[in-house]
Design an enzyme around this catalytic site. Structure first.
Site, PDB file in Angstrom:
ATOM      1  CD  GLU A   1     -57.547  -3.269 -62.090  1.00 16.22           C
ATOM      2  OE1 GLU A   1     -57.527  -3.910 -61.054  1.00 16.22           O
ATOM      3  OE2 GLU A   1     -58.585  -2.825 -62.611  1.00 16.22           O
TER       4      GLU A   1
ATOM      5  CB  CYS B   1     -56.111  -0.418 -56.340  1.00 14.31           C
ATOM      6  SG  CYS B   1     -57.609  -0.378 -57.341  1.00 14.31           S
TER       7      CYS B   1
ATOM      8  CG  HIS C   1     -56.999   2.441 -52.804  1.00 17.29           C
ATOM      9  ND1 HIS C   1     -56.647   2.937 -54.045  1.00 17.29           N
ATOM     10  CD2 HIS C   1     -58.052   1.619 -53.005  1.00 17.29           C
ATOM     11  CE1 HIS C   1     -57.451   2.419 -54.958  1.00 17.29           C
ATOM     12  NE2 HIS C   1     -58.324   1.627 -54.362  1.00 17.29           N
TER      13      HIS C   1
END
Lengths: 349, 130
Positions: A81, A113, A237
């Protein structure tokens, strides 16, 4: 046809800033923040590093680990990103810098992400259908957090590359299956031309992270007819230390299963590299036959779950390049003023 | 630097690609199309250096050229690659960490850019090997 990880490589910049140093500048309670986020420090890129340079370093590490001929790579997909260009692919820079050009396809991915794991899935498809020999999927970021924003305490820099292929003699971890869970959920975004992302505060938790991670994880285990007990390790994550620990508990995984891959306390959130970094740290320790469960999350929002089984070939890839644990050792600590310079938060007259 | 000028040398800057004369076994970086020793009898081939080298001279830049002001103080050094060629490069380390004879290895970094709207120039710098 089954696909798997043929090699992996990571890169973490050497600079770190402690949570207490950022809190000192903004007058926040460092102890409470550190305890709440379960993050002590985060990585900071050097002044001449960006998502492209980090992607290249991680890709070179993946190639060196298993001594792969880069001209075999038929696809380079870089998820980030913080691509350095709005228009001009990071993946072409990587492909040129690893010597994989010109006979390949390349494109950049963006999904907050989880752009790195989306790239893994794309490579799985191309490799399984024999369109390519090897695919290079990368998650790399020099993530942005606005000065004084909660994200500034965790937004870090780092990247991981995964080479995806189908040759059983080369695969170090079979990808048994993958499952994704995606909805249109505006928990985090950055508009075109804006330097820093915005987020929905607590809204990023339940309707964002937890709903999607549990949706993908439960979906995959149901598809494979497995339970958390069938896995030796699990990776989720890691935007902070709290979320992956909580979601692991919600799903029935133990602390022991997630600890080897929980790198966020000493690294911060490397965004597109985050879940892949946890997988890489776990592979650094895993033995043949071990099973690894992993779920990446990307705001916006979606989650990609994977089930891996480590093969005998992993032993051949040991000690060829630095482990994640080694990369986290002996960092150079900087204060907020140097950090601000490295992150281009200060402009010269 | 113009976009085209950088692009022409991009591969050698990204990957330390030089040349080697098979007649006299001399290595060149940046690449030479003709061996200055063997002249017409030279047999030039492309050669990719792995980048292992040693610092043979360095200076600390404190007053930088336009575009590099934010990097000061930084180190500019002459590195001799193990095959022999010498090249001028930035060493990414603290100014109190460098010394003559320091073993170095290459890293991929931003070399500069053409301003906020311009192209970003990538290439090779060096860091301490250990």
């Amino acid at each position: 046809m089954k696909t798997g990880i043929v090699s992996y490589g990571a890169y973490i910049p050497k600079y770190r800033i402690k949570v207490e140093e950022i809190a000192r500048v903004w007058g926040d309670d460092a102890e409470s923040l550190s305890k709440g986020l379960k993050v002590d420090e985060k990585s900071v890129p050097d002044i001449d590093e960006d998502a492209a340079t980090i992607a290249v370093e991680s890709a070179r590490s993946a190639i060196a680990r298993c001594n792969i001929d880069p001209t075999r790579i038929g696809a380079v997909y870089t998820g980030s990103e913080s691509h350095p260009y709005a228009v001009k692919p990071t993946s072409t820079i990587v492909a040129e810098a690893i010597g994989a050009t010109p006979q390949l396809t390349a494109a950049d991915f963006e999904f907050a992400c989880k752009a790195g794991t989306a790239a893994v899935q794309a490579c799985m498809g191309l490799a399984a259908s024999k369109q390519i020999d090897l695919g290079l999927a990368i998650g790399s970021d020099v993530s942005q957090g606005a000065p004084g924003d909660a994200l500034e305490y965790t937004a870090a820099a780092g990247g991981v590359s995964m080479l995806i292929g189908t040759n059983p003699d080369e695969i170090i971890a079979n990808i048994e299956d993958t499952y994704s869970f995606t909805t249109d959920t505006p928990d985090f975004w950055r508009r075109e031309g804006m330097p820093y992302p915005e987020h929905g505060g607590r809204f990023t938790g339940e309707p964002g992270y937890f709903k999607h991670v549990t949706g993908a994880a439960e979906g995959l285990m149901s598809k494979l007819n497995t339970t958390p007990k069938d896995y030796d390790y699990a990776v989720f994550h890691q935007p902070n230390g709290k979320f992956p620990s909580r979601v692991a508990k919600m799903l029935g995984f133990t602390t022991e299963q997630i600890l080897p891959g929980l790198v966020v306390p000493k690294l911060g959130n490397t965004y597109s590299g985050s879940c892949l970094m946890g997988i890489a740290a776990t592979l650094d320790q895993a033995k043949p036959g071990d099973c690894i469960f992993a779920t990446a999350f990307g705001s916006g929002a979606g989650a990609d779950a994977f089930s891996f089984e480590v093969t005998e070939n992993i032993e051949k890839s040991r000690n060829k390049v630095a482990t994640i644990e080694e990369m986290l050792q002996n960092p150079t600590y900087i204060d907020y003023s140097i950090y601000a310079k490295h992150k281009d938060k200060l402009r010269r007259a | 630097m113009s976009v085209a000028r950088f692009w022409r040398k991009q591969v050698q800057r990204y990957n330390l690609v030089g040349t080697h004369c098979k007649s006299c076994d001399e290595y060149f970086y940046p690449p030479r199309n003709m061996c200055p020793t063997c002249r017409r009898n030279g047999k030039i081939e492309s050669y990719k250096f792995n980048g292992d080298g040693e610092v043979i001279s360095f200076t600390v830049i404190r007053t930088a050229a336009v575009g590099f002001e934010h990097q000061t103080p930084y180190i500019l050094a002459i590195v001799q690659l193990k095959e022999g060629p010498k090249l001028t490069t930035q060493i990414s380390c603290g100014i109190d960490e460098i010394y003559l004879g320091m073993k170095v290895k290459p890293v991929f970094r931003k070399l500069g850019d053409g301003g906020e709207k311009g192209m970003i120039y990538y290439g090779t710098k060096f860091i301490a090997a250990e």
